[in-house]
Design a protein around this motif. Structure first.
Motif, PDB file in Angstrom:
ATOM      1  N   ILE A 293     -15.520 -38.450 -48.817  1.00  0.00           N
ATOM      2  CA  ILE A 293     -15.037 -38.726 -50.263  1.00  0.00           C
ATOM      3  C   ILE A 293     -14.253 -37.825 -50.951  1.00  0.00           C
ATOM      4  CG2 ILE A 293     -16.068 -39.756 -52.390  1.00  0.00           C
ATOM      5  CD1 ILE A 293     -16.391 -41.751 -49.878  1.00  0.00           C
ATOM      6  N   TYR A 294     -14.676 -36.598 -50.884  1.00  0.00           N
ATOM      7  CA  TYR A 294     -14.010 -35.595 -51.610  1.00  0.00           C
ATOM      8  C   TYR A 294     -12.530 -35.491 -51.067  1.00  0.00           C
ATOM      9  CZ  TYR A 294     -12.768 -31.552 -54.568  1.00  0.00           C
ATOM     10  OH  TYR A 294     -12.150 -30.805 -55.455  1.00  0.00           O
ATOM     11  N   ILE A 295     -12.340 -35.276 -49.710  1.00  0.00           N
ATOM     12  CA  ILE A 295     -11.261 -35.076 -48.903  1.00  0.00           C
ATOM     13  C   ILE A 295     -10.339 -36.407 -49.447  1.00  0.00           C
ATOM     14  CG2 ILE A 295     -10.144 -35.454 -46.669  1.00  0.00           C
ATOM     15  CD1 ILE A 295     -12.387 -33.942 -45.849  1.00  0.00           C
ATOM     16  N   ALA A 296     -10.640 -37.734 -49.457  1.00  0.00           N
ATOM     17  CA  ALA A 296     -10.110 -38.988 -49.794  1.00  0.00           C
ATOM     18  C   ALA A 296      -9.686 -38.709 -51.250  1.00  0.00           C
ATOM     19  CB  ALA A 296     -11.038 -40.100 -49.664  1.00  0.00           C
ATOM     20  N   ARG A 297     -10.487 -38.328 -52.119  1.00  0.00           N
ATOM     21  CA  ARG A 297     -10.188 -38.334 -53.626  1.00  0.00           C
ATOM     22  C   ARG A 297      -9.131 -36.980 -54.013  1.00  0.00           C
ATOM     23  NH1 ARG A 297     -13.474 -40.722 -57.678  1.00  0.00           N
ATOM     24  NH2 ARG A 297     -15.055 -42.083 -56.895  1.00  0.00           N
ATOM     25  N   TYR A 298      -9.162 -36.042 -53.244  1.00  0.00           N
ATOM     26  CA  TYR A 298      -8.557 -34.919 -53.257  1.00  0.00           C
ATOM     27  C   TYR A 298      -7.040 -35.197 -52.834  1.00  0.00           C
ATOM     28  CZ  TYR A 298      -6.709 -30.202 -52.794  1.00  0.00           C
ATOM     29  OH  TYR A 298      -6.151 -28.989 -52.705  1.00  0.00           O
ATOM     30  N   PHE A 299      -7.020 -35.749 -51.714  1.00  0.00           N
ATOM     31  CA  PHE A 299      -5.540 -35.697 -51.408  1.00  0.00           C
ATOM     32  C   PHE A 299      -4.881 -37.143 -51.576  1.00  0.00           C
ATOM     33  CE2 PHE A 299      -7.186 -32.914 -47.601  1.00  0.00           C
ATOM     34  CZ  PHE A 299      -6.482 -32.006 -47.818  1.00  0.00           C
ATOM     35  N   GLY A 300      -5.511 -38.140 -51.973  1.00  0.00           N
ATOM     36  CA  GLY A 300      -4.962 -39.576 -52.010  1.00  0.00           C
ATOM     37  C   GLY A 300      -4.602 -39.934 -50.953  1.00  0.00           C
ATOM     38  N   THR A 301      -4.214 -41.511 -50.963  1.00  0.00           N
ATOM     39  CA  THR A 301      -4.292 -42.352 -49.659  1.00  0.00           C
ATOM     40  C   THR A 301      -3.413 -41.961 -48.655  1.00  0.00           C
ATOM     41  OG1 THR A 301      -2.467 -43.642 -50.931  1.00  0.00           O
ATOM     42  CG2 THR A 301      -4.856 -44.446 -51.166  1.00  0.00           C
ATOM     43  N   SER A 302      -2.300 -41.316 -48.940  1.00  0.00           N
ATOM     44  CA  SER A 302      -1.183 -41.055 -47.897  1.00  0.00           C
ATOM     45  C   SER A 302      -1.755 -39.828 -47.098  1.00  0.00           C
ATOM     46  CB  SER A 302       0.251 -40.642 -48.599  1.00  0.00           C
ATOM     47  OG  SER A 302       0.665 -41.819 -49.164  1.00  0.00           O
ATOM     48  N   GLU A 303      -2.185 -38.790 -47.810  1.00  0.00           N
ATOM     49  CA  GLU A 303      -2.580 -37.509 -47.275  1.00  0.00           C
ATOM     50  C   GLU A 303      -3.840 -37.592 -46.333  1.00  0.00           C
ATOM     51  OE1 GLU A 303      -1.585 -33.158 -48.325  1.00  0.00           O
ATOM     52  OE2 GLU A 303      -1.552 -34.529 -50.268  1.00  0.00           O
ATOM     53  N   PHE A 304      -4.827 -38.512 -47.172  1.00  0.00           N
ATOM     54  CA  PHE A 304      -5.950 -38.866 -46.285  1.00  0.00           C
ATOM     55  C   PHE A 304      -5.694 -39.673 -45.118  1.00  0.00           C
ATOM     56  CE2 PHE A 304      -9.721 -41.853 -46.245  1.00  0.00           C
ATOM     57  CZ  PHE A 304     -10.818 -40.953 -45.710  1.00  0.00           C
ATOM     58  N   GLY A 305      -4.677 -40.502 -45.118  1.00  0.00           N
ATOM     59  CA  GLY A 305      -4.111 -41.284 -43.816  1.00  0.00           C
ATOM     60  C   GLY A 305      -3.290 -40.121 -42.836  1.00  0.00           C
ATOM     61  N   GLU A 306      -2.895 -39.037 -43.295  1.00  0.00           N
ATOM     62  CA  GLU A 306      -2.453 -37.886 -42.109  1.00  0.00           C
ATOM     63  C   GLU A 306      -3.648 -37.488 -41.705  1.00  0.00           C
ATOM     64  OE1 GLU A 306      -0.084 -35.282 -44.659  1.00  0.00           O
ATOM     65  OE2 GLU A 306       1.777 -36.755 -44.610  1.00  0.00           O
ATOM     66  N   TYR A 307      -4.806 -36.913 -42.370  1.00  0.00           N
ATOM     67  CA  TYR A 307      -6.033 -36.359 -41.918  1.00  0.00           C
ATOM     68  C   TYR A 307      -6.461 -37.408 -41.134  1.00  0.00           C
ATOM     69  CZ  TYR A 307     -11.157 -35.395 -42.322  1.00  0.00           C
ATOM     70  OH  TYR A 307     -12.347 -35.199 -42.161  1.00  0.00           O
ATOM     71  N   ASN A 308      -6.854 -38.770 -41.157  1.00  0.00           N
ATOM     72  CA  ASN A 308      -7.254 -39.520 -40.183  1.00  0.00           C
ATOM     73  C   ASN A 308      -6.455 -39.538 -39.154  1.00  0.00           C
ATOM     74  OD1 ASN A 308      -9.950 -40.971 -41.125  1.00  0.00           O
ATOM     75  ND2 ASN A 308      -8.922 -40.547 -42.896  1.00  0.00           N
ATOM     76  N   PHE A 309      -5.032 -39.787 -39.212  1.00  0.00           N
ATOM     77  CA  PHE A 309      -4.369 -39.817 -38.038  1.00  0.00           C
ATOM     78  C   PHE A 309      -4.387 -38.599 -37.047  1.00  0.00           C
ATOM     79  CE2 PHE A 309      -0.227 -38.181 -35.868  1.00  0.00           C
ATOM     80  CZ  PHE A 309      -0.082 -39.525 -34.973  1.00  0.00           C
ATOM     81  N   ALA A 310      -4.504 -37.499 -37.739  1.00  0.00           N
ATOM     82  CA  ALA A 310      -4.763 -36.192 -36.618  1.00  0.00           C
ATOM     83  C   ALA A 310      -5.900 -36.362 -35.842  1.00  0.00           C
ATOM     84  CB  ALA A 310      -4.648 -35.006 -37.654  1.00  0.00           C
ATOM     85  N   ILE A 311      -7.050 -36.692 -36.553  1.00  0.00           N
ATOM     86  CA  ILE A 311      -8.540 -36.688 -35.985  1.00  0.00           C
ATOM     87  C   ILE A 311      -8.174 -37.954 -34.760  1.00  0.00           C
ATOM     88  CG2 ILE A 311     -10.860 -37.286 -36.124  1.00  0.00           C
ATOM     89  CD1 ILE A 311     -10.695 -36.053 -38.960  1.00  0.00           C
ATOM     90  N   SER A 312      -7.742 -39.088 -35.113  1.00  0.00           N
ATOM     91  CA  SER A 312      -7.732 -40.142 -34.238  1.00  0.00           C
ATOM     92  C   SER A 312      -6.911 -39.820 -33.102  1.00  0.00           C
ATOM     93  CB  SER A 312      -7.183 -41.448 -34.938  1.00  0.00           C
ATOM     94  OG  SER A 312      -8.106 -41.900 -36.178  1.00  0.00           O
ATOM     95  N   PHE A 313      -5.761 -38.977 -33.268  1.00  0.00           N
ATOM     96  CA  PHE A 313      -4.947 -38.944 -32.332  1.00  0.00           C
ATOM     97  C   PHE A 313      -5.339 -37.913 -31.178  1.00  0.00           C
ATOM     98  CE2 PHE A 313      -1.461 -36.521 -30.471  1.00  0.00           C
ATOM     99  CZ  PHE A 313      -0.602 -37.378 -30.163  1.00  0.00           C
ATOM    100  N   THR A 314      -6.157 -36.835 -31.744  1.00  0.00           N
ATOM    101  CA  THR A 314      -6.704 -35.760 -30.955  1.00  0.00           C
ATOM    102  C   THR A 314      -7.853 -36.387 -30.129  1.00  0.00           C
ATOM    103  OG1 THR A 314      -7.787 -34.839 -32.768  1.00  0.00           O
ATOM    104  CG2 THR A 314      -5.635 -33.863 -32.163  1.00  0.00           C
ATOM    105  N   MET A 315      -8.640 -37.393 -30.823  1.00  0.00           N
ATOM    106  CA  MET A 315      -9.803 -37.769 -30.178  1.00  0.00           C
ATOM    107  C   MET A 315      -9.403 -38.710 -28.804  1.00  0.00           C
ATOM    108  SD  MET A 315     -12.697 -36.949 -31.525  1.00  0.00           S
ATOM    109  CE  MET A 315     -13.847 -38.249 -30.882  1.00  0.00           C
ATOM    110  N   LEU A 316      -8.254 -39.178 -28.928  1.00  0.00           N
ATOM    111  CA  LEU A 316      -7.957 -39.872 -27.911  1.00  0.00           C
ATOM    112  C   LEU A 316      -7.525 -39.164 -26.571  1.00  0.00           C
ATOM    113  CD1 LEU A 316      -4.989 -42.449 -29.146  1.00  0.00           C
ATOM    114  CD2 LEU A 316      -7.286 -42.917 -28.443  1.00  0.00           C
ATOM    115  N   PHE A 317      -7.382 -37.906 -26.895  1.00  0.00           N
ATOM    116  CA  PHE A 317      -7.251 -36.787 -25.661  1.00  0.00           C
ATOM    117  C   PHE A 317      -8.504 -36.117 -25.140  1.00  0.00           C
ATOM    118  CE2 PHE A 317      -2.855 -37.699 -27.290  1.00  0.00           C
ATOM    119  CZ  PHE A 317      -2.055 -37.698 -26.151  1.00  0.00           C
ATOM    120  N   SER A 318      -9.313 -36.101 -26.112  1.00  0.00           N
ATOM    121  CA  SER A 318     -10.452 -35.332 -25.986  1.00  0.00           C
ATOM    122  C   SER A 318     -11.326 -35.592 -24.702  1.00  0.00           C
ATOM    123  CB  SER A 318     -11.390 -35.470 -27.165  1.00  0.00           C
ATOM    124  OG  SER A 318     -12.015 -36.963 -27.254  1.00  0.00           O
TER     125      SER A 318
END
Length: 478
Positions: free
Chosen positions: A30-55
């Motif tokens: 929640i703090y990450i979402a509030r701190y970064f805002g929607t766009s950077e929060f989207g980048e954070y989730n993209f990075a996690i989702s992308f690397t999880m595909l290869f894990s």
């Protein structure tokens, strides 16, 4: 201590740990979402989702396979672990290489590429940690598994808050995740040596080959599952933008986390026991499958109704008004919870009866369904389309699991267990809707009491499954 007592103990330990982890992780998210805002929060989730595909390339399904095998033959622990760690070391190099090639081909900015590299390293450390956790699960020593998770969060969360409170960016946050992952892997190794066995590394190429072949159904299942849960986020980033990813993640993440908590509490606890029951007590296995599905419905349905009624209040409480676009997506995704809970139990049953290939086939079909659904819906409905695709895909997966369970094992009838929870959930939902202007904490507390009182009045807890548990608990074996 008999099997049911072990299950009760492990569910209790896992439940308490998962609640602690969930609350702490959710506060951080929640703090990450509030701190970064929607766009950077989207980048954070993209990075996690992308690397999880290869894990899963690092793991190949080995972690799941050794739970079953070590649970059946604990003397084989060292042989499985020494060869598993060697395989993972080799595949980690392959994983990093594939992540690097793919992210660069997609032409993301250099900063985003670096962030993806760091989260890739984090997923590799997590994979090694999971190998040790799998052994603890096989030994039904859930306290060690949860100790790793809790201490890992003790490292991750305070440092992450420190980084954010001092106005650092996403790349510094990624370094914190790498540190946490390394600590988890190291702690898992230490506990394994102290509490399970002294690890002696001994490479057996023929055994490695056998392990890889045996684990492939688990690995394919995990690959498909990662696509199932992560493909929509990546597709949103490619077709739409980071704003859409951020809005979707705000709706999806708390529900996915809640679903994972509940499934981890039950599925990871009963999996080794189901594997033993398949060999020694088929009737007990069938009863356990039906009983588990019943309680998943009892837990899942009120969550869906409650989230539907209180969606606006919950989103505002969590994220603030700038995430109000996620309310409808949140409402759609709430239907995912009960379906996922019973689907996971049915899938665990298939694995425990050595039908992991069938489970993998079902997940593969659901991934194809999910990919097609997302490709059709996202271009027109953005994150709402992704939400609809997620719910429909989970329903498709459950129906597939149920079909093959009935075909290859027993007719696991669970529909009759839906009636009382549905009635109680709608009554509870009416109460919550009428009083929704009151304090949300008070509404949730009062609604929960009303729900369980109605279940009791309807005689929900007097089935033969409940009697089966009581009779088992009378037997005490040290």
């Amino acid at each position: 201590m008999n099997s049911v007592q072990k299950i009760t103990k492990n569910i209790g330990i896992t439940g308490i740990s998962q609640i602690i982890l969930a609350i702490s992780s959710f506060i951080l998210m929640i703090y990450i979402a509030r701190y970064f805002g929607t766009s950077e929060f989207g980048e954070y989730n993209f990075a996690i989702s992308f690397t999880m595909l290869f894990s899963i390339i690092t793991d190949l399904g080995i972690s799941q396979m050794i739970i079953r095998e070590i649970a059946r033959d604990k003397d084989s622990t060292n042989k499985y672990m020494s060869n598993a760690l060697i395989i993972k070391l080799v595949m980690s190099i392959v994983t990093i290489g594939l992540i690097a090639v793919t992210i660069n081909l997609l032409n993301y900015p250099p900063l985003m590429v670096t962030i993806v590299y760091l989260f890739g390293i984090y997923t590799i450390f997590t994979s090694f940690s999971q190998t040790f956790v799998s052994v603890f699960q096989a030994f039904e020593k859930m306290e060690y598994s949860n100790l790793i998770l809790i201490l890992g969060n003790i490292i991750l969360i305070p440092i992450a808050f420190y980084v954010l409170l001092n106005n650092y960016g996403l790349i510094q946050l990624a370094y914190v995740y790498v540190l946490s992952g390394f600590f988890n892997a190291l702690l898992g190794f230490f506990i394994f040596r102290q509490k399970i066995t002294k690890l002696t590394i001994s490479l057996d190429l023929n055994f490695c080959k056998k392990m890889i072949i045996e684990s492939l159904p688990f690995g394919l299942n995990a690959i498909f599952a990662n696509f199932f849960f992560r493909f929509d986020t990546i597709l949103l980033s490619i077709i739409k933008d980071n704003y859409a990813v951020g809005i979707y993640a705000a709706a999806y993440n708390p529900l996915l986390a809640l679903g994972n908590i509940l499934t981890n509490m039950f599925a990871t606890t009963i999996y080794p026991v189901m594997s033993r029951y398949y060999v020694h007590s088929e009737d007990s296995l069938k009863r356990m499958a039906i009983m588990s599905s019943k309680y998943m419905i009892i837990i899942g349905l009120p969550i869906t109704i409650g989230c539907l009624v209180l969606s606006k209040q919950l989103i505002e409480l969590f994220y603030g008004i700038k995430y109000f676009d996620s309310i409808l997506a949140f409402q759609i995704l709430t239907f995912f919870i009960p379906i996922r809970l019973i689907s996971n139990i049915t899938g665990t049953l298939l694995t425990s009866i050595n039908k992991q290939k069938i489970r993998t086939f079902c997940v593969f079909l659901s991934v194809i369904f999910n990919i097609i659904s997302n490709l059709i819906l996202i271009p027109y409905f953005s994150f709402l389309g992704a939400s609809i695709a997620t719910v429909l895909s989970e329903l498709f997966l459950y129906v597939s699991f149920l079909y093959f369970t009935n075909k290859y094992y027993h007719n696991i009838i669970v529909i009759k267990n839906f009636v009382n929870p549905i009635i109680a959930s709608f009554i509870m939902g009416g109460f919550a809707f009428y009083f929704k202007t009151f304090s949300i904490i008070l509404i949730i507390f009062a609604s929960s009491i009303i729900y369980f009182l109605i279940l009791i009045l309807l005689g929900t807890f007097k089935s033969e499954d409940d009697k089966f548990i009581i009779n088992q608990l009378k037997e005490v074996r040290k």
